[in-house]
Design an enzyme around this catalytic site. Structure first.
Site, short mmCIF file in Angstrom:
data_model
loop_
_atom_site.label_atom_id
_atom_site.label_comp_id
_atom_site.label_asym_id
_atom_site.label_seq_id
_atom_site.Cartn_x
_atom_site.Cartn_y
_atom_site.Cartn_z
N LYS A 19 0.84 -1.21 0.00
CA LYS A 19 0.00 0.00 0.00
C LYS A 19 0.87 1.25 0.00
CE LYS A 19 0.96 1.05 4.54
NZ LYS A 19 1.82 2.17 4.95
N ALA A 116 0.78 -7.44 4.43
CA ALA A 116 0.25 -8.15 3.25
C ALA A 116 0.48 -9.66 3.42
CB ALA A 116 0.92 -7.65 1.98
N ASP A 148 -2.17 -2.31 9.88
CA ASP A 148 -2.30 -2.27 8.42
C ASP A 148 -2.86 -3.57 7.83
OD1 ASP A 148 -1.18 0.26 8.43
OD2 ASP A 148 0.84 -0.43 7.88
P1 ATP Z 1 4.43 -0.93 8.42
O1 ATP Z 1 4.44 0.25 7.50
O2 ATP Z 1 3.18 -1.79 8.31
O3 ATP Z 1 4.81 -0.64 9.84
P2 ATP Z 1 6.68 -1.81 6.92
O4 ATP Z 1 6.06 -1.98 5.58
O5 ATP Z 1 7.51 -0.59 7.12
O6 ATP Z 1 5.56 -1.92 7.99
P3 ATP Z 1 7.38 -4.59 7.07
O7 ATP Z 1 8.17 -5.00 5.87
O8 ATP Z 1 5.95 -4.98 7.08
O9 ATP Z 1 7.57 -3.03 7.28
O10 ATP Z 1 8.07 -5.22 8.36
C1 ATP Z 1 8.73 -4.53 9.39
C2 ATP Z 1 9.57 -5.52 10.20
O11 ATP Z 1 8.76 -6.64 10.61
C3 ATP Z 1 10.72 -6.13 9.41
O12 ATP Z 1 11.89 -5.41 9.61
C4 ATP Z 1 10.83 -7.55 9.94
O13 ATP Z 1 11.85 -7.66 10.91
C5 ATP Z 1 9.51 -7.85 10.63
N1 ATP Z 1 8.70 -8.89 9.93
C6 ATP Z 1 8.01 -9.88 10.49
N2 ATP Z 1 7.37 -10.62 9.58
C7 ATP Z 1 7.63 -10.08 8.38
C8 ATP Z 1 7.23 -10.41 7.07
N3 ATP Z 1 6.45 -11.44 6.77
N4 ATP Z 1 7.68 -9.60 6.08
C9 ATP Z 1 8.47 -8.54 6.37
N5 ATP Z 1 8.90 -8.22 7.60
C10 ATP Z 1 8.47 -8.96 8.62
#
Ligand code: ATP
Length: 311
Positions: A19, A116, A148
């Site tokens: 998103k 996601a 989210d």
């Molecule tokens: P948001 O904006 O929803 O807070 P983001 O998009 O910035 O999240 P994500 O990639 O969703 O960040 O993940 C943040 C942290 O969560 C990562 O650094 C990782 O350590 C942990 N994590 C746990 N499960 C997952 C997963 N399936 N995919 C990615 N990261 C994950």
């Protein structure tokens, strides 16, 4: 008679979108530590594919898109594993599954890739295990997994209030063309919110206005990319740039390339730039790539549906 659709299968594939926050306004944290937000989400065609296969126990493996560091846990802390355990507990399921995630959404990039994965896992295992959970059950479980996650189930365009998990669908006409400049290293969402509070110290900041921006909603309803570009906004942008000053150059490069609007997505560091159309998005992407201001540059269209079974 058994229809072809009900033939049991031992694997399923689900596609779940990342998103962009078209607008994100955050108030000061409440007693529970959470910041109340009013945000307009849009699901984009940058997808996570989750293949769930019947197996003993619940395990996960991950393939990352080019250039990303290996930062996704494959233990119980992975959001997909947490989603699987939650659904199994809710539905009284003792079966297991292996989840393979083909990640294209940047890790810790402010595009909710982990969310996601969690939403996609709920949809995949509901089908694979035949839990019979209703859409509302899945939405309730999603909200327990993260702010989210409900939006990753619903997709399209929606206004999120509360922690971002209370959703109201928003009408959007047509297709918008986005460019995402993805950084080599992510930002921690809690750290970005903490920095926002530090930068605001002493300011008189109240809760966000519950009505999303009028100009932005009008641009969505009329399919007007110029209006949308002019209205994008993110309260977290200053904090993300404070933590990652190099983002200033990324943002400036996208503006120089004629982007209609440029905004840090969520807690960053991914920078989202809006093109006039598909060809213009390609031009912006080329400028960002040539300037060397991002690890990876991708184009995507929006809005797209939430997590759905593709086979
Ligand atoms: P948001 O904006 O929803 O807070 P983001 O998009 O910035 O999240 P994500 O990639 O969703 O960040 O993940 C943040 C942290 O969560 C990562 O650094 C990782 O350590 C942990 N994590 C746990 N499960 C997952 C997963 N399936 N995919 C990615 N990261 C994950």
């Amino acid at each position: 008679m058994t229809s072809a659709l009900s033939i049991p299968t031992d694997w399923v594939r689900v596609r779940a979108p990342g998103k962009v926050n078209l607008s994100l306004r955050a108030g000061p944290p409440g007693p529970d530590g959470y910041h109340p937000v009013v945000t307009v989400y849009q699901a984009v065609s940058l997808y996570e594919d989750i293949v769930a296969t019947l197996d003993d126990g619940i395990t996960v493996s991950v393939t990352l898109a080019g250039g990303q560091a290996d930062t996704v846990p494959t233990d119980e802390s992975n959001l997909a594993v947490r989603a699987a355990r939650l659904l199994a507990d809710h539905a009284g399921i003792t079966d297991g599954a292996h989840l393979h995630i083909d990640k294209r959404v940047p890790v810790a990039g402010g595009m909710a890739g982990g969310s996601a994965d969690a939403a996609g896992t709920l949809v995949a295992l509901d089908e694979l295990w035949g839990t019979g959970a209703s859409r509302d059950d899945l939405l309730e479980l999603a909200a327990l997994l993260g702010a989210d996650v409900p939006f990753a189930l619903v997709g399209h365009t929606a206004v999120g209030t509360g922690r971002g998990d209370v959703l109201t669908p928003a009408m959007a006409v047509g297709e918008f063309h986005w460019v995402f400049a993805i950084a080599a290293e992510g930002l921690s969402t809690p750290e970005v919110f903490d920095t926002l509070d530090t930068l605001r110290a002493g300011d008189d900041v109240g809760p966000p206005d519950p009505e999303p921006d009028i100009d932005l909603m009008h641009a969505l309803r009329t399919g007007d990319p110029h209006g949308l570009g002019a209205a994008v906004h993110n309260d977290l942008q200053g904090a993300a740039v404070h933590l990652r000053p190099a983002l200033e150059r990324t943002i400036a490069t996208a503006h120089d390339a004629g982007a209609l609007g440029v905004v840090v997505s969520g807690s960053g560091p991914t920078v989202a730039a809006l093109g006039r159309n598909r060809a213009h998005a390609q031009v912006i992407a080329a400028s960002l790539t040539l300037a060397g201001v991002a690890e990876r540059v991708v184009t995507a269209t929006a809005p797209v549906p939430g997590a759905q079974l593709i086979c």
